[in-house]
Write a protein that holds these residues in place. Structure first.
Motif, mmCIF file in Angstrom:
data_model
loop_
_atom_site.group_PDB
_atom_site.id
_atom_site.type_symbol
_atom_site.label_atom_id
_atom_site.label_comp_id
_atom_site.label_asym_id
_atom_site.label_seq_id
_atom_site.Cartn_x
_atom_site.Cartn_y
_atom_site.Cartn_z
ATOM 1 N N SER A 246 9.318 -1.022 -11.265
ATOM 2 C CA SER A 246 8.808 0.179 -10.339
ATOM 3 C C SER A 246 9.349 -0.628 -8.862
ATOM 4 N N LEU A 247 9.659 -1.867 -9.154
ATOM 5 C CA LEU A 247 8.904 -2.309 -7.684
ATOM 6 C C LEU A 247 10.703 -2.844 -7.352
ATOM 7 N N SER A 248 10.264 -3.218 -5.653
ATOM 8 C CA SER A 248 11.371 -3.983 -4.963
ATOM 9 C C SER A 248 11.524 -5.435 -5.446
ATOM 10 N N SER A 249 10.718 -6.197 -4.701
ATOM 11 C CA SER A 249 9.798 -7.528 -5.717
ATOM 12 C C SER A 249 9.109 -7.600 -5.716
ATOM 13 N N ALA A 250 8.444 -8.791 -6.588
ATOM 14 C CA ALA A 250 7.028 -9.488 -6.430
ATOM 15 C C ALA A 250 6.942 -11.156 -6.854
ATOM 16 N N GLY B 123 -2.201 -15.640 -5.489
ATOM 17 C CA GLY B 123 -2.397 -14.589 -4.652
ATOM 18 C C GLY B 123 -1.281 -13.856 -4.885
ATOM 19 N N VAL B 124 -0.646 -13.077 -4.483
ATOM 20 C CA VAL B 124 0.077 -12.517 -4.586
ATOM 21 C C VAL B 124 0.749 -11.311 -3.426
ATOM 22 N N SER B 125 2.758 -10.977 -3.978
ATOM 23 C CA SER B 125 2.698 -10.518 -2.715
ATOM 24 C C SER B 125 4.266 -9.111 -3.329
ATOM 25 N N VAL B 126 3.937 -7.896 -3.316
ATOM 26 C CA VAL B 126 4.568 -6.739 -3.555
ATOM 27 C C VAL B 126 5.369 -6.149 -2.868
ATOM 28 N N THR B 127 6.734 -5.254 -3.166
ATOM 29 C CA THR B 127 6.813 -4.253 -2.683
ATOM 30 C C THR B 127 8.106 -3.455 -3.228
ATOM 31 N N PHE B 128 7.199 -1.757 -2.938
ATOM 32 C CA PHE B 128 7.986 -0.807 -2.959
ATOM 33 C C PHE B 128 8.865 -0.782 -2.653
#
Length: 1018
Positions: free
Chosen positions: A961-965, A1013-1018
């Motif tokens: 359920s993520l747009s990108s990660a 690190g992490v970058s997550v877009t919902f």
């Protein structure tokens, strides 16, 4: 956005179908082809991409899932041409169905629009010298925006003044132009100009390095960083453009887009290096040797020496592994009328020096709203709260100075107060553990604008902004510390600053016919800053319990201090861009500034510039040369200014001088400055010649510039006759020049599933003092880092940052003539210096000379970015070559007195049995004689950042359920190659001052960091 894409895709497919149906015959279906077009990095579908069969008119576009379908009369195999705005056009031979086609971003096309002063401009039409931070470097995790500049653009020298978390940096764009006035560039954040001078938000209570005002800005909020360098680019900022202009644009919401993004990282910092010191037993032998050299009895017997052992390693006690973390949540949303971005950030960096650190809470709200097709409104609002526990001045020197035979705590478990073996040194662990030395700043930066399109091409814009800063500082030195006065000492300070700005511009863009294009800008701006500072303190408290919270309970009151200052600036500006046939481009800029900082007869100054660019690649004789994608030549010249001195330097001022009359203290006032109605701007004349060339379908891109800058009418504080009653006054005298070359090369080495790009940056600057006025050839500035002989000089014909001292000539040996020595106790094993004027004696007046300077011969950086499917690897290497560092710490801790801790190099000191050395004998002489023995090569090559990332495939992200990660690990400053013997070759003790730069007196250490690190877009 989807609504627009549906419509766009429908119309495109409809038009294509009309074209197909308009053919006289319908081809037989020979093949069917299904496929998907995706982003090479994110694997997200690309909607609306065009797919054509080469050599035919047959084409389709991708749907909302990035899919396309062909029914064609062509037989396999055939070649597809796939294109989409912002991506590189791709040709692919297909021989079956289905196909998956990844496209890579066209970085050049994506950065085609540049942010320039008071507007934007297409890159192909730009005539000045501008550099932009690449995407690879911009996304690296750092504390503040000025750290991103280091190695990121040609012509920028960035040096950290301290490793203290939150401390500032020194930034020089094309060299230092001023001696006394400010040398820092002007930062323009979303249109609001901010000067980042040293101590700009400091109330003056906290001891130690000033906290960087730019640390209030969260770097993850930044969309772009553009650096204006030549006069054509910076003259639009007039009297503040001489040191370069850095334009920072933050992220904004987009139409038809809603997203929630989390960016975060956590890591651990370690000191880059420590300095080898004598242990307790080794120091004991040194102490004995020094005492016996003075004819005294040794302190330790052999049995006692054997029992000393390792003793206290003060560096191990003081330095620790320290965590660093950052967490940002941002929300973007947009409709056809309104776009917004909201973000919040928490950042915390513990210091590698115990009980030091920095933390920040910040938030941002950016709003764009279209009232109608003509009227737009915008708002940029950011707020931050920062807090720093600052390492006091001198604590790092004390770590080195503490002798290893002294324990951290005594037998009762209490902190040892001090060392007393000839030099009384405060226990640095007690200082860092028990002293309160803190600074907190609240900052709000607000800038709103309204933009109205009067007619097509004619737009008026009005903006109003404010920068509000509230700083509070507290310091308490408890009575248990050696450096404390009796009963402890407390002080508090506050600074309140209000800076407001109003800008009014009107612009006109129009193209006449096919060949003539105009872009005209005119405007009026006004800015005013008011600041108030208050400080109070007391000492001799009955108890340490209240710390700084009950100043009234101290029986000794420190005289309170308060001040208020204000300055204002009014400006008129204009710029005309004219382009003929996309080949010949002209820019004319002028700005007139009136500054309250200058004299009544010289408040206004005018700063014009002109530039010409020739798009050679658009000429007919190059049209057929496929190897040259673009070629542009640039030439510019103009004037810029500098006003960065304290207010009121041009007027007569009074100071408070109390005196005793009839046994009573009576208040009095006396002049402390003279009026100078002619005091005006430092003015910099700059010439720039540039070349931009792209080869082989933009796979090789080179930008080169050569420049010359001459700054005249320097703002100098010069001595005046004592008969005047004063010591010095500000005047416009002298000149400094900078000249240099800048190169930026970007290559796309491989494309496809494996992509490799390289960025190489090189710059070399030569600085020289041309004149100091009034027949003066040199002056020696007072070094704030020491109380002994100054190490630097400002001299005509030499660069700023030059070191001035004796030349080391080895050591005296038995039988040598010692009569020329400047040292009182000279014998075999003493330092020897060169007699430059051959008069048989060594004197400061005649035998000191310039022995080097802190100016590098060149700066270079190399960034390699590798991408393979979902993996990315960035290796960023930064370097400096040829700069010198005066290692004052080595001069102090190689004295061999036994009074303080000592460098381990003293193990090789001169003795009657060890004469082949350059380390002098043990001697009880506490005065360091400065010589080039301690001027070292500061060159280094450093792996500034290594980052390995992985982007989740689209299917996996969708399943979650993520747009990108994306996840990554990174290492900063992990590897350094240098011959410098101090803590860190990236050192600049005096921060942003042009005087005494490159002096290392044991400042707070730099760090190397490993983080994930992490970058997550919902």
């Amino acid at each position: 956005m989807k609504k627009n894409l549906y419509l766009f895709s429908f119309l495109s497919i409809f038009m294509l179908s009309l074209g197909i149906n308009a053919q006289e015959t319908t081809p037989l279906i020979q093949s069917k082809l299904e496929g998907t077009v995706v982003d090479q990095i994110t694997n997200e579908p690309i909607i609306g991409a065009s797919i054509n069969i080469k050599g035919t008119t047959h084409g389709v576009q991708t749907d909302l899932d990035g899919k396309f379908y062909f029914q064609t009369g062509q037989k396999y195999p055939y070649t597809l041409i796939i294109s989409f705005l912002g991506y590189k056009t791709k040709e692919l031979v297909v021989d079956g169905s289905p196909v998956r086609i990844p496209l890579s971003a066209d970085v050049q096309e994506l950065t085609d629009v540049l942010i320039v002063g008071y507007g934007t401009q297409k890159k192909k039409d730009y005539t000045g010298s501008l550099s932009s931070i690449s995407a690879e470097i911009k996304t690296l995790p750092v504390l503040s925006v000025d750290r991103i500049l280091q190695g990121g653009i040609p012509g920028a020298q960035v040096t950290q003044s301290s490793g203290q978390p939150g401390a500032g940096t020194s930034v020089r764009i094309r060299g230092g132009t001023s001696i006394i006035a400010g040398n820092e560039p002007l930062y323009v954040i979303d249109g609001f100009p901010v000067y980042n001078g040293d101590g700009a938000t400091d109330s003056g209570v906290t001891s130690g390095p000033a906290i960087n005002p730019l640390s209030s800005l969260n770097p993850s909020e930044i969309e772009s960083i553009d650096v204006l360098k030549d006069a054509s680019a910076t003259a639009i900022y007039g009297s503040r453009g001489a040191n370069g202009v850095i334009l920072i644009t933050t992220k904004r919401g987009k139409k038809s887009q809603f997203a929630v993004t989390y960016d975060g990282y956590y890591g651990v910092q370690k000191v880059i290096s420590t300095i080898p010191m004598l242990n307790a037993e080794q120091w004991g032998y040194l102490k004995n040797d020094a005492l016996m050299d003075s004819g005294k009895a040794p302190l330790y017997t052999q049995e006692q020496l054997d029992q000393l052992g390792e003793g206290t390693n003060w560096q191990e006690e003081a330095y620790t592994d320290a965590p660093i973390q950052s967490h940002t949540i941002s929300i973007t949303s947009g409709t056809e009328q309104t776009r917004l971005l909201f973000s919040g950030n928490y950042f915390k960096q513990d210091g590698v020096l115990i009980n030091s650190g920095f933390d920040r809470y910040s938030g941002r709200l950016n709003i764009d709203h279209d009232l109608n097709s003509k009227f737009k409104l915008g708002l940029n609002l950011s707020g931050s709260k920062t807090h720093a526990d600052v390492a006091p001045d001198g604590v790092v020197q004390n770590i080195l100075a503490m002798v290893p035979v002294v324990p951290v705590r005594d037998a009762n478990g209490q902190f040892t107060v001090n060392s007393s073996y000839g030099a009384a040194v405060a226990n640095p662990i007690a200082t860092m553990t028990q002293q309160i030395n803190e600074t907190s700043t609240t900052r709000f930066l607000l800038n709103g604008f309204g933009e109205y399109k009067i007619i097509e091409g004619l737009t008026a814009k009005v903006s109003l902004g404010t920068d509000i800063i509230e700083n509070k500082q507290n310091r308490y030195i408890p009575s248990t510390l050696y450096e404390s006065p009796a009963g402890g000492s407390a002080s508090k300070g506050s600074l309140s600053s209000l800076n407001w700005l109003n800008e009014n511009t009107i612009s006109y863009k129009k193209k006449f016919g096919e060949k003539h294009a105009f872009d005209i800008l005119a405007g009026y701006t006004q800015q005013k800053t008011t600041s108030e500072v208050f400080r109070a303190g007391s000492s001799n408290f009955a108890s340490d319990e209240f710390t700084y919270n009950n100043l009234g309970s101290g029986t000794v009151i420190t005289a309170p201090a308060s001040s208020a200052t204000e300055w204002s600036l009014q400006s008129y500006l204009a710029r005309i861009n004219y382009g003929f046939d996309d080949r010949y481009l002209f820019t004319f800029t002028a700005r007139a500034d009136g500054s309250s900082r200058f004299g009544s007869d010289n408040k206004w100054g005018t700063f014009p510039s002109g530039a010409f660019a020739w798009n050679v690649s658009n000429e007919k004789f190059l049209k057929g040369v496929e190897q040259i994608s673009s070629l542009k030549l640039r030439l510019s010249a103009g004037l810029t200014g500098n006003q960065e001195i304290n207010p009121y330097q041009s007027i007569a001022r009074l100071s408070y001088y109390p005196y005793v009359f009839a046994n009573t203290l009576v208040p009095g006032f006396a002049p402390n400055s003279f009026e100078n109605s002619d005091l005006g701007w430092e003015t910099t004349t700059q010439y720039n010649l540039g070349l931009d060339i792209s080869l082989f379908n933009n796979r090789v891109n080179l930008t080169g510039d050569i420049y010359y800058k001459k700054t005249e009418d320097l703002l100098l504080e010069v001595p005046i006759p004592y008969s005047s009653g004063l010591e010095s006054a500000f005047q416009n005298l002298g000149a400094v020049e900078n000249k240099g070359i800048e190169l930026a090369l970007k290559t796309l080495n491989f494309t496809g599933d494996f992509e490799w790009t390289t960025n190489l940056i090189y710059s070399a600057n030569r600085n020289k003092v041309l004149s100091l006025g009034n027949g003066t050839d040199f002056f020696i500035p007072v070094n704030p880092a020491t109380t002994t002989t100054p190490s630097g000089i400002v001299k005509v014909g030499e660069p700023l940052g030059s070191f001035y001292m004796y030349k080391f000539d080895g050591l005296y040996q038995e039988g040598d003539d010692f009569s020329a020595s400047p040292l009182a106790n000279t014998k075999a094993g003493s330092q020897k210096f060169k007699d430059l004027n051959n008069d048989g004696k060594i004197t400061q007046a005649d035998d000191r000379t310039v022995v080097g300077n802190s100016e590098p011969i060149f700066l270079a950086s190399l960034t390699n970015t590798f991408r393979y499917k979902n993996f990315d690897l960035v290796i960023f290497i930064n370097s400096s070559y040829g700069n010198k560092i005066f290692n004052r710490s080595a001069a102090d801790y190689e004295l061999g007195t036994g009074f303080t801790g000592a460098y381990a190099t003293l193990l090789n000191r001169w003795t009657p049995t060890n004469t082949n050395t350059n380390i002098h004998r043990a001697v009880e002489d506490p005065s360091a004689v400065l010589s080039d023995r301690y001027v070292e090569d500061g060159s280094y090559i450093r792996f500034k950042n290594i980052s390995l990332g992985y982007t989740l495939p689209k299917k996996v992200a969708t399943f979650l359920s993520l747009s990108s990660a994306r996840v990554y690990i990174a290492g900063q400053n992990l590897i350094t190659f240098t011959n410098y013997s101090g803590y860190d070759p990236e050192v600049n003790r005096n921060g942003q001052s042009a005087l005494n730069s490159g002096v290392d007196v044991g400042v707070y250490l730099g760090t190397k960091t490993v983080l994930g690190g992490v970058s997550v877009t919902f």
